[in-house]
Design a protein around this motif. Structure first.
Motif, PDB file in Angstrom:
ATOM      1  N   LYS A  68     -15.293 -13.902 -24.274  1.00  0.00           N
ATOM      2  CA  LYS A  68     -14.137 -13.448 -24.457  1.00  0.00           C
ATOM      3  C   LYS A  68     -14.449 -11.839 -23.982  1.00  0.00           C
ATOM      4  O   LYS A  68     -13.173 -11.238 -23.518  1.00  0.00           O
ATOM      5  N   VAL A  69     -15.434 -11.425 -23.772  1.00  0.00           N
ATOM      6  CA  VAL A  69     -15.589 -10.145 -23.383  1.00  0.00           C
ATOM      7  C   VAL A  69     -16.174  -9.970 -22.109  1.00  0.00           C
ATOM      8  O   VAL A  69     -15.712  -9.188 -21.269  1.00  0.00           O
ATOM      9  N   TRP A  70     -17.431 -11.101 -21.805  1.00  0.00           N
ATOM     10  CA  TRP A  70     -17.913 -10.954 -20.420  1.00  0.00           C
ATOM     11  C   TRP A  70     -17.648 -11.917 -19.551  1.00  0.00           C
ATOM     12  O   TRP A  70     -17.638 -13.064 -20.167  1.00  0.00           O
ATOM     13  N   GLU A  71     -17.262 -11.798 -18.605  1.00  0.00           N
ATOM     14  CA  GLU A  71     -16.968 -12.732 -17.169  1.00  0.00           C
ATOM     15  C   GLU A  71     -18.288 -13.380 -17.013  1.00  0.00           C
ATOM     16  O   GLU A  71     -19.316 -12.847 -16.637  1.00  0.00           O
ATOM     17  N   ASN A  72     -18.380 -14.686 -17.012  1.00  0.00           N
ATOM     18  CA  ASN A  72     -19.653 -15.546 -16.668  1.00  0.00           C
ATOM     19  C   ASN A  72     -20.939 -14.956 -17.625  1.00  0.00           C
ATOM     20  O   ASN A  72     -21.817 -14.167 -16.948  1.00  0.00           O
ATOM     21  N   PRO A  73     -20.771 -14.911 -18.670  1.00  0.00           N
ATOM     22  CA  PRO A  73     -21.702 -14.087 -19.681  1.00  0.00           C
ATOM     23  C   PRO A  73     -23.187 -14.494 -19.556  1.00  0.00           C
ATOM     24  O   PRO A  73     -24.120 -13.733 -19.547  1.00  0.00           O
ATOM     25  N   LEU A  74     -23.720 -15.592 -19.004  1.00  0.00           N
ATOM     26  CA  LEU A  74     -24.913 -16.037 -19.008  1.00  0.00           C
ATOM     27  C   LEU A  74     -25.675 -15.792 -17.464  1.00  0.00           C
ATOM     28  O   LEU A  74     -26.724 -16.129 -17.338  1.00  0.00           O
ATOM     29  N   LYS A  75     -24.749 -15.241 -16.696  1.00  0.00           N
ATOM     30  CA  LYS A  75     -25.315 -14.915 -15.557  1.00  0.00           C
ATOM     31  C   LYS A  75     -25.764 -13.592 -15.420  1.00  0.00           C
ATOM     32  O   LYS A  75     -25.234 -12.563 -15.813  1.00  0.00           O
ATOM     33  N   PHE A  76     -26.996 -13.324 -14.751  1.00  0.00           N
ATOM     34  CA  PHE A  76     -27.621 -11.888 -14.776  1.00  0.00           C
ATOM     35  C   PHE A  76     -27.194 -11.320 -13.525  1.00  0.00           C
ATOM     36  O   PHE A  76     -27.389 -11.394 -12.260  1.00  0.00           O
ATOM     37  N   ASP A  77     -26.145 -10.207 -13.917  1.00  0.00           N
ATOM     38  CA  ASP A  77     -25.517  -9.743 -12.786  1.00  0.00           C
ATOM     39  C   ASP A  77     -25.537  -8.154 -13.050  1.00  0.00           C
ATOM     40  O   ASP A  77     -24.509  -7.704 -13.691  1.00  0.00           O
ATOM     41  N   PRO A  78     -26.510  -7.379 -12.445  1.00  0.00           N
ATOM     42  CA  PRO A  78     -26.380  -5.785 -12.829  1.00  0.00           C
ATOM     43  C   PRO A  78     -25.080  -5.101 -12.355  1.00  0.00           C
ATOM     44  O   PRO A  78     -24.847  -4.202 -12.900  1.00  0.00           O
ATOM     45  N   SER A  79     -24.458  -5.687 -11.276  1.00  0.00           N
ATOM     46  CA  SER A  79     -23.309  -4.992 -10.530  1.00  0.00           C
ATOM     47  C   SER A  79     -22.103  -4.829 -11.630  1.00  0.00           C
ATOM     48  O   SER A  79     -21.270  -4.182 -11.472  1.00  0.00           O
ATOM     49  N   ARG A  80     -22.391  -5.768 -12.627  1.00  0.00           N
ATOM     50  CA  ARG A  80     -21.182  -5.758 -13.712  1.00  0.00           C
ATOM     51  C   ARG A  80     -20.957  -4.158 -14.437  1.00  0.00           C
ATOM     52  O   ARG A  80     -20.126  -4.118 -14.997  1.00  0.00           O
ATOM     53  N   PHE A  81     -22.113  -3.552 -14.394  1.00  0.00           N
ATOM     54  CA  PHE A  81     -22.093  -2.206 -14.988  1.00  0.00           C
ATOM     55  C   PHE A  81     -21.803  -1.080 -13.821  1.00  0.00           C
ATOM     56  O   PHE A  81     -21.901   0.150 -14.301  1.00  0.00           O
ATOM     57  N   PHE A  82     -21.432  -1.196 -12.586  1.00  0.00           N
ATOM     58  CA  PHE A  82     -21.193  -0.520 -11.774  1.00  0.00           C
ATOM     59  C   PHE A  82     -19.613   0.265 -12.195  1.00  0.00           C
ATOM     60  O   PHE A  82     -18.694  -0.962 -12.202  1.00  0.00           O
ATOM     61  N   ASN A  83     -19.351   1.340 -11.880  1.00  0.00           N
ATOM     62  CA  ASN A  83     -18.014   1.820 -12.110  1.00  0.00           C
ATOM     63  C   ASN A  83     -17.609   1.118 -13.456  1.00  0.00           C
ATOM     64  O   ASN A  83     -16.240   1.130 -13.618  1.00  0.00           O
ATOM     65  N   SER A  84     -18.437   1.097 -14.707  1.00  0.00           N
ATOM     66  CA  SER A  84     -18.077   0.579 -15.759  1.00  0.00           C
ATOM     67  C   SER A  84     -18.298   1.815 -16.863  1.00  0.00           C
ATOM     68  O   SER A  84     -19.495   2.338 -16.887  1.00  0.00           O
ATOM     69  N   PRO A  85     -17.370   2.198 -17.880  1.00  0.00           N
ATOM     70  CA  PRO A  85     -17.495   2.987 -18.825  1.00  0.00           C
ATOM     71  C   PRO A  85     -18.404   2.523 -19.857  1.00  0.00           C
ATOM     72  O   PRO A  85     -19.092   3.272 -20.657  1.00  0.00           O
ATOM     73  N   ILE A  86     -18.740   1.337 -19.994  1.00  0.00           N
ATOM     74  CA  ILE A  86     -19.667   0.578 -20.992  1.00  0.00           C
ATOM     75  C   ILE A  86     -21.309   1.021 -20.815  1.00  0.00           C
ATOM     76  O   ILE A  86     -21.656   0.858 -19.736  1.00  0.00           O
ATOM     77  N   ASN A  87     -21.780   1.442 -21.874  1.00  0.00           N
ATOM     78  CA  ASN A  87     -23.224   1.590 -21.880  1.00  0.00           C
ATOM     79  C   ASN A  87     -23.865   0.884 -23.336  1.00  0.00           C
ATOM     80  O   ASN A  87     -22.951   0.071 -23.889  1.00  0.00           O
ATOM     81  N   VAL A  88     -25.090   0.999 -23.061  1.00  0.00           N
ATOM     82  CA  VAL A  88     -26.006   0.336 -24.259  1.00  0.00           C
ATOM     83  C   VAL A  88     -26.140   1.328 -25.278  1.00  0.00           C
ATOM     84  O   VAL A  88     -27.298   0.830 -26.206  1.00  0.00           O
TER      85      VAL A  88
END
Length: 351
Positions: free
Chosen positions: A241-261
């Motif tokens: 519900k939060v992540w698109e294609n959540p089981l895929k390893f895709d570092p680019s999803r954190f580009f230009n994203s305000p979300i951090n860990v």
């Protein structure tokens, strides 16, 4: 550094190493050096053996949910945990006693580590001191080492991502020196790889248990008083519900994203959040990024002969941390010119 030299030595002899073992040794050494100054525990075989027993123990006990079964100890796990705890206690007693003798016998004692700080606090009970150190060693060893193992697993499964990371490292660092800590903030793709690894493979599945002192309501759910509440950090990072294609390893999803860990965004909480957030978070993020960058930049990493990226699995085993079920055996050799390692003080065979 010593770990990298050992890996190169095995690679020069065309011998594959267990990547998880060498990373565990690396972080055990780092953590105990911080705790005990000269790595008093890192090279003590009894200490290492005991720590392996502790970190590989099954802490999810049926007796925790059915207290009446504790006296029976049907699985034998309680007895085993008690025996391991006693061994750890004895070893730590010896380390603490030796440290106190050193401080007493040396007039020029001017080195100070975390153990010295704790010992200087005269109101700190001995048992509390020992198990505080245990918490830090466990938290600083397996979580970070397993994160790097998972990062390397995903990079090997996705050669295009490995290549992109290597290109960034070569562009920013060059091939005339090794990565330094000051370089990390310039390595945007590296940081994205670390974040994506922590999203998909958090060091721990469940957050630290909370205990409700009184009845309350959370997100529409009634929580009775005296209830143990545990966050599923693993599921949070894989929520479709939060992540698109959540089981895929895709570092680019954190580009230009305000979300951090770092616990400020509830979409991904590898270190939990709030007042009980992991106190070693910043150290973990730096040490994981630094060690991963060193490996990808300075090492040629190969799978066993006959295997391809399609053969690298992501089967998991659960304990205090979430590790790989099957070992990741790799051939690690040097990637850069001989002088680069020599300047960094690395004695690499075959140069």
């Amino acid at each position: 550094m010593k770990t990298m030299s050992a890996a190169f030595e095995e690679g020069h002899a065309n011998r594959y190493i267990s990547f998880a073992d060498i990373m565990h040794e690396q972080f055990m050494s780092i953590t105990t050096r911080m705790m005990f100054r000269r790595g008093a525990g890192a090279h003590n075989q009894d200490f290492i053996k005991t720590m392996i027993e502790i970190t590989s123990a099954d802490f999810f006990l049926l007796e925790d949910f059915f207290p009446l079964l504790k006296l029976l100890d049907l699985s034998g796990k309680i007895k085993k945990l008690k025996m391991t705890a006693e061994k750890y206690s004895d070893i730590m007693e010896s380390i603490i006693d030796n440290r106190l003798k050193e401080k007493t016998n040396s007039k020029s004692y001017n080195e100070e580590d975390f153990l010295d700080v704790l010992l200087a606090m005269s109101d700190f009970p001995r048992d509390q001191l020992k198990y505080l150190l245990l918490d830090i060693i466990i938290a600083g060893t397996d979580t970070s080492s397993e994160t790097i193992v998972w990062a390397m697993t995903e990079l090997l499964r996705h050669p295009n991502i490995m290549e992109r990371l290597q290109i960034e490292l070569d562009d920013v660092i060059g091939k005339e020196r090794l990565v330094e800590e000051a370089d990390l903030q310039k390595l945007e793709y590296l940081q994205a790889v670390v974040k994506e690894t922590l999203r998909l493979h958090p060091g721990v599945v469940l957050g630290i248990p909370h205990f409700s002192k009184e009845a309350t309501k959370v997100a529409g759910y009634d929580i009775p008083a005296n209830t143990r509440v545990i966050l599923n950090l693993y599921a949070i990072g894989r929520d479709h519900k939060v992540w698109e294609n959540p089981l895929k390893f895709d570092p680019s999803r954190f580009f230009n994203s305000p979300i951090n860990v770092k616990g400020q965004h509830f979409e991904v909480l590898p270190f939990s959040s709030g007042r009980r957030i992991c106190p070693g978070m910043n150290l973990a993020l730096v040490s994981v990024a630094y060690n991963l960058a060193q490996l990808v930049h300075a090492c040629s990493i190969s799978l066993p002969e006959g295997l391809t990226h399609l053969d690298v699995d992501v089967e998991e085993k659960f304990g205090l941390t979430v590790g790989k079920q099957n070992p990741l055996n790799l051939l690690i050799t040097r990637r850069l010119a001989s002088d680069v390692y020599r300047k960094a003080g690395l004695n690499v065979i075959g140069q």
